[in-house]
Design a protein around this motif. Structure first.
Motif, short mmCIF file in Angstrom:
data_model
loop_
_atom_site.label_atom_id
_atom_site.label_comp_id
_atom_site.label_asym_id
_atom_site.label_seq_id
_atom_site.Cartn_x
_atom_site.Cartn_y
_atom_site.Cartn_z
N GLU A 165 40.27 82.39 -47.31
CA GLU A 165 40.08 83.81 -46.98
C GLU A 165 40.32 84.05 -45.49
OE1 GLU A 165 39.78 85.86 -49.37
OE2 GLU A 165 39.53 84.29 -50.88
N GLN A 166 39.80 83.16 -44.65
CA GLN A 166 40.01 83.29 -43.21
C GLN A 166 41.50 83.17 -42.87
OE1 GLN A 166 38.38 83.98 -40.51
NE2 GLN A 166 39.88 83.29 -38.98
N PHE A 167 42.18 82.26 -43.53
CA PHE A 167 43.60 82.05 -43.29
C PHE A 167 44.39 83.32 -43.61
CE2 PHE A 167 47.80 80.49 -44.76
CZ PHE A 167 48.21 79.83 -43.61
N MET A 168 44.11 83.92 -44.73
CA MET A 168 44.85 85.11 -45.14
C MET A 168 44.50 86.31 -44.26
SD MET A 168 44.47 84.64 -49.28
CE MET A 168 45.42 86.09 -49.70
N ALA A 169 43.24 86.46 -43.92
CA ALA A 169 42.82 87.61 -43.11
C ALA A 169 43.38 87.52 -41.69
CB ALA A 169 41.30 87.70 -43.07
N ALA A 170 43.37 86.33 -41.11
CA ALA A 170 43.83 86.18 -39.73
C ALA A 170 45.33 86.42 -39.58
CB ALA A 170 43.49 84.78 -39.22
N LEU A 171 46.09 86.22 -40.65
CA LEU A 171 47.54 86.37 -40.57
C LEU A 171 48.04 87.64 -41.25
CD1 LEU A 171 48.61 82.68 -41.34
CD2 LEU A 171 48.45 83.81 -39.12
N ALA A 172 47.12 88.56 -41.55
CA ALA A 172 47.50 89.76 -42.30
C ALA A 172 48.55 90.60 -41.58
CB ALA A 172 46.25 90.60 -42.58
N PHE A 255 44.87 77.87 -33.94
CA PHE A 255 43.62 78.00 -33.21
C PHE A 255 42.73 79.15 -33.70
CE2 PHE A 255 46.75 76.49 -29.84
CZ PHE A 255 46.53 75.15 -30.14
N HIS A 256 43.24 79.96 -34.62
CA HIS A 256 42.44 81.09 -35.11
C HIS A 256 42.43 81.18 -36.64
CE1 HIS A 256 41.96 82.68 -31.03
NE2 HIS A 256 43.25 82.40 -30.84
N ALA A 257 43.56 80.98 -37.28
CA ALA A 257 43.63 81.14 -38.74
C ALA A 257 43.13 79.90 -39.48
CB ALA A 257 45.07 81.46 -39.18
N LEU A 258 43.41 78.72 -38.95
CA LEU A 258 43.03 77.48 -39.63
C LEU A 258 41.58 77.12 -39.30
CD1 LEU A 258 46.18 75.18 -39.44
CD2 LEU A 258 45.23 76.34 -41.44
N ARG A 259 40.66 77.65 -40.08
CA ARG A 259 39.25 77.30 -39.95
C ARG A 259 38.87 76.42 -41.15
NH1 ARG A 259 36.59 81.14 -36.69
NH2 ARG A 259 38.03 81.60 -34.96
N PHE A 260 38.07 75.42 -40.90
CA PHE A 260 37.68 74.53 -41.98
C PHE A 260 36.74 75.26 -42.93
CE2 PHE A 260 38.40 71.67 -38.29
CZ PHE A 260 39.57 71.09 -38.77
N ARG A 261 36.71 74.80 -44.16
CA ARG A 261 35.84 75.47 -45.14
C ARG A 261 34.38 75.35 -44.71
NH1 ARG A 261 33.76 71.55 -48.94
NH2 ARG A 261 35.09 69.69 -49.07
N GLN A 262 33.57 76.22 -45.24
CA GLN A 262 32.22 76.42 -44.73
C GLN A 262 31.41 75.13 -44.71
OE1 GLN A 262 30.06 79.44 -46.83
NE2 GLN A 262 28.18 79.13 -45.68
N GLU A 263 31.47 74.34 -45.79
CA GLU A 263 30.65 73.13 -45.86
C GLU A 263 31.01 72.14 -44.76
OE1 GLU A 263 30.99 75.02 -49.85
OE2 GLU A 263 32.39 74.41 -48.30
N VAL A 264 32.31 71.98 -44.49
CA VAL A 264 32.77 71.06 -43.45
C VAL A 264 32.37 71.58 -42.07
CG1 VAL A 264 34.79 69.94 -42.44
CG2 VAL A 264 34.68 70.29 -44.91
N GLN A 265 32.57 72.88 -41.85
CA GLN A 265 32.24 73.47 -40.57
C GLN A 265 30.74 73.37 -40.28
OE1 GLN A 265 34.87 74.87 -38.68
NE2 GLN A 265 33.39 74.84 -37.00
N GLU A 266 29.92 73.58 -41.29
CA GLU A 266 28.47 73.51 -41.09
C GLU A 266 28.02 72.10 -40.74
OE1 GLU A 266 26.61 75.06 -44.56
OE2 GLU A 266 27.05 77.16 -44.08
N LEU A 267 28.57 71.09 -41.42
CA LEU A 267 28.18 69.71 -41.12
C LEU A 267 28.65 69.32 -39.72
CD1 LEU A 267 26.90 67.08 -41.86
CD2 LEU A 267 29.00 66.42 -43.08
N ALA A 268 29.85 69.74 -39.34
CA ALA A 268 30.34 69.45 -37.99
C ALA A 268 29.44 70.09 -36.95
CB ALA A 268 31.77 69.95 -37.84
N THR A 269 28.97 71.30 -37.21
CA THR A 269 28.08 71.98 -36.27
C THR A 269 26.74 71.27 -36.17
OG1 THR A 269 29.13 74.10 -36.82
CG2 THR A 269 26.98 74.19 -35.74
N LYS A 270 26.21 70.78 -37.30
CA LYS A 270 24.95 70.04 -37.29
C LYS A 270 25.08 68.76 -36.47
CE LYS A 270 23.51 71.70 -41.86
NZ LYS A 270 23.32 71.32 -43.28
N ILE A 271 26.17 68.03 -36.67
CA ILE A 271 26.37 66.79 -35.93
C ILE A 271 26.51 67.09 -34.43
CG2 ILE A 271 27.98 64.87 -35.55
CD1 ILE A 271 28.56 64.89 -38.52
N LEU A 272 27.19 68.18 -34.11
CA LEU A 272 27.33 68.57 -32.71
C LEU A 272 25.98 68.91 -32.09
CD1 LEU A 272 29.51 69.01 -30.55
CD2 LEU A 272 29.67 71.38 -31.30
#
Length: 687
Positions: A165-172, A255-272
């Motif tokens: 969804e982020q990919f499609m919205a960012a490149l609309a 740098f804007h459209a390619l965001r990782f899916r929510q589960e991956v992004q959340e775990l990366a944020t927790k580790i950070l």
């Protein structure tokens, strides 16, 4: 009657007690579940520290943020503070998709093969190709993630790694993106009736305009197969219309459209957050030591025994397929002196300690694979107490959560029962008469291979065994591991790569990280050591590696500081022609100064202007960005006049604790001389 009443009362009390015990047990169970699976309990490092294997150890206090020593080790690179991200369109961007509506030239369906950095490069390229051909892009299919390879069916293909969804919205406003082909074209693809192009690496834009576009208009759909880590040349021809706008589109994708899916992004944020919890900055280190890269560049002899054989076997396989040209035996020592081999973890550790980082510095090791295993990281662990990775900062169930529900492959593939003929022969052998000859040897045990960890097949076959379903699943998991590492490396206070090339000679994961850091926050410290120069430095002290003198330590500091800028400029001629994302400057950057910066810029044109001219940046940031600029402290003019000479002492510089900053040899006791050395280092490094 009294006895009966007493018995009834006792019976009721027993039932009440039993119910109370059951309710207490149930309450404890619910409490345990809430404590384990609550997001707050996981995010809070202090409350969940017992879940992780890492126990940070700090003995020496952190330098004050305003101290020269802190600025030298962790502070921003002042000569790059004028650089800011700007990937927005700056001029007439041909005809926008919003104006075209649904009238495109057809659909582009893409199948992408490769690892993490190859997938990321390829996605950015196919978006630009779709814009170039005015085509509708179907969300690319990532071949490493299909249900046939044992991964979870919850996340398929593109959605396994990135947020659709982020990919499609960012490149609309740039490209029309759809999730699937129309039904009629989908059926034609299943019957293999749509034209397909296997695109070579770094194809010219005119290849698409002159060959692919004609077929696209005729059939309304084409399929592109991308397997080399990119399908469009990194540096677009100057005569191509809107070439800079297409390059900025690449930046918007990456740098804007390619965001990782929510589960991956959340775990990366927790580790950070867990990395940041001790309140100290940290270094991210990517070894870049993959078997393919070592084989391609001829670095087999850096290892021993079976690891050398595995690398040579892979090199032979590459030579037969034309990937590598040359001879099988390669002088690895010569390759290392030429800068063609990765820096070993031990060498990186020595460089960091020589530069001044203390033994209790936090170092995050990234990478889906470190060839040679944890054994190669032992020297780094011996020099730094707090060396961690994603496994020591997360729990097994957290990693399982991002994988999704996966089938048990062990029970799904039982061992093959023996054939009836073999059983009959075995029974006949049992009932046979006297045996004048000895019994035959037992049948060979079935072999189970692990491509990276076992070596039984090296001497038996020129071809490597087929990957098992479990190995294919692990390859898919590596994409998620590297996605987590990517987020952490981007946000790290300091980043240092061990190698910047992959198994095909192209820029690798570390190169993408350095490019993203250059775009997002150019002033963050990103060391780019010259491996050729570093090899020469280590040759000088190979007999006393851990007892370096003051002159050698000073040479290392000067080299590391110099490469903060020189390495960046060098990347524009070496890395950018192969991968635009590894050096998205000047197309995706702009200049912006605050009032203090203008004064500094005017007073030192020989340094600031030289960096600006070398990077080719001339575009001024738009006015709306100035409100986001954080003004720096007023004492910045004197920020780099002094610099502490922390590890210039002769002798052993790897001592732990308070001994780390003792002043040893008599060469650096003169304070004025030390300040002159550091000033010379500054002028030679950030120019």
């Amino acid at each position: 009657m009294k006895g009966e009443g007493k018995m009834v009362l006792n019976s009721r009390m027993k039932w009440v007690g039993l119910v109370g015990l059951v309710l207490s047990a149930f309450s404890l169970f619910i409490h345990f579940l809430l404590a384990r699976f609550s997001a707050e309990a996981v995010v809070d490092y202090q409350s969940s520290i017992t879940l992780f294997s890492w126990r940070p150890i700090f003995e020496s206090p952190l330098f004050p943020i305003t101290s020269p020593m802190y600025r030298r080790l962790w502070g921003p690179v002042r000569r790059l503070e004028f650089l800011h991200p700007d990937a927005n369109p700056r001029g007439h961007y041909a005809v926008s998709v919003a104006d075209v509506g649904s009238q495109t030239n057809g659909f582009i369906f893409v199948r992408i093969q490769g690892g993490f950095h190859e997938i990321r490069n390829s996605i950015c390229d196919v978006v630009v190709v779709s814009r170039l051909l005015n085509a509708t892009l179907v969300i690319p299919e990532i071949q490493s993630t299909t249900s046939k390879k044992g991964i979870s069916s919850e996340f398929k293909s593109f959605a396994y790694l990135y947020n659709e969804e982020q990919f499609m919205a960012a490149l609309a406003k740039d490209v029309k993106v759809v999730k699937t082909l129309p039904k009629n074209l989908k059926w034609a693809r299943r019957k293999k009736e749509i034209p397909s192009f296997k695109v070579r690496y770094s194809a010219s834009p005119y290849y698409y305009l002159n060959q692919v576009l004609v077929v696209l208009k005729r059939h309304s759909v084409v399929e592109l197969v991308v397997s080399e880590g990119g399908c469009l040349q990194a540096t677009l021809p100057p005569q191509l219309q809107h070439n800079e706008e297409l390059q900025r589109l690449r930046c918007r994708v990456a740098f804007h459209a390619l965001r990782f899916r929510q589960e991956v992004q959340e775990l990366a944020t927790k580790i950070l957050l867990r990395l940041r919890a001790p309140g100290r900055p940290f270094i991210a280190y990517d070894p870049g030591m993959t078997r393919d890269a070592l084989a391609y560049h001829g670095c087999a002899e850096l290892f021993q025994d079976v690891h050398t054989e595995l690398i040579q076997h892979k090199r032979s396989w590459m030579m037969k397929r034309g990937i590598v040209k040359g001879k099988l035996p390669v002088n690895s020592a010569k390759q290392r002196l030429n800068g063609s081999c990765p820096l070993m973890p031990e060498e990186v550790g020595i460089l960091l300690r020589a530069y001044g980082y203390s033994w209790d510095t936090i170092i995050y090791v990234s990478g889906g694979e470190v060839f040679g295993g944890q054994r190669t990281l032992i020297p780094l662990h011996s020099m730094f107490e707090n060396v961690v990775d994603r496994t020591s900062l997360s729990t097994p169930w957290e990693l399982t959560w991002i994988y999704g529900r996966e089938a048990n492959l062990v029970s799904s593939y039982p061992s093959t029962p023996p054939s009836i003929e073999k059983e009959m022969k075995h029974e006949a052998w049992k009932t046979a008469g006297p045996r004048p000859r000895p019994l035959p040897p037992p049948p060979a045990r079935p072999k189970s291979y692990n491509i990276e960890g076992w070596w039984g097949w090296v001497a038996e076959s020129d071809n490597e065994p087929e990957s098992t379903v479990m190995e294919l699943r692990t390859n898919a998991h590596k994409l998620l591991w590297e996605a987590i590492d990517y987020v952490i490396c981007i946000e790290a206070d300091v980043f240092i790569p061990g190698f910047d090339r992959d198994g095909k000679g192209h820029p690798n994961f570390a190169s993408l990280v350095m490019g993203h850091r250059l775009y997002q926050s150019a002033a963050l410290k990103t060391y780019r050591p010259d491996r050729k120069e570093v090899a020469k430095l280590f040759e000088k002290i190979q007999d006393h590696l851990y007892h370096a003198n003051h002159t050698w330590l000073k040479s290392v500091r000067k080299h590391m500081r110099k490469r903060l800028i020189d390495g960046l400029i060098e990347a524009s001629t070496k890395s950018k022609p192969m991968s635009f994302l590894s050096h998205p400057v000047p197309e995706c950057s702009c200049l912006m100064y605050d009032s203090t910066e203008i004064e500094v810029h005017a007073s030192s044109p020989s340094t600031q202007s030289q960096v600006q001219a070398s990077l080719g940046i001339a575009h001024q940031c738009p006015a709306w960005m100035k409100s986001d600029l954080i003004l720096r402290s007023k004492d910045k003019d004197n920020e780099e006049d002094l610099d502490e000479d922390d590890s210039t002492s002769s002798g052993l510089f790897f001592r732990q604790g308070g001994e780390n900053h003792e002043s040893g040899g008599g060469e650096s006791n003169n304070k004025e001389e030390a300040q002159m050395d550091d000033q010379e280092e500054l002028e030679g490094g950030e120019r």
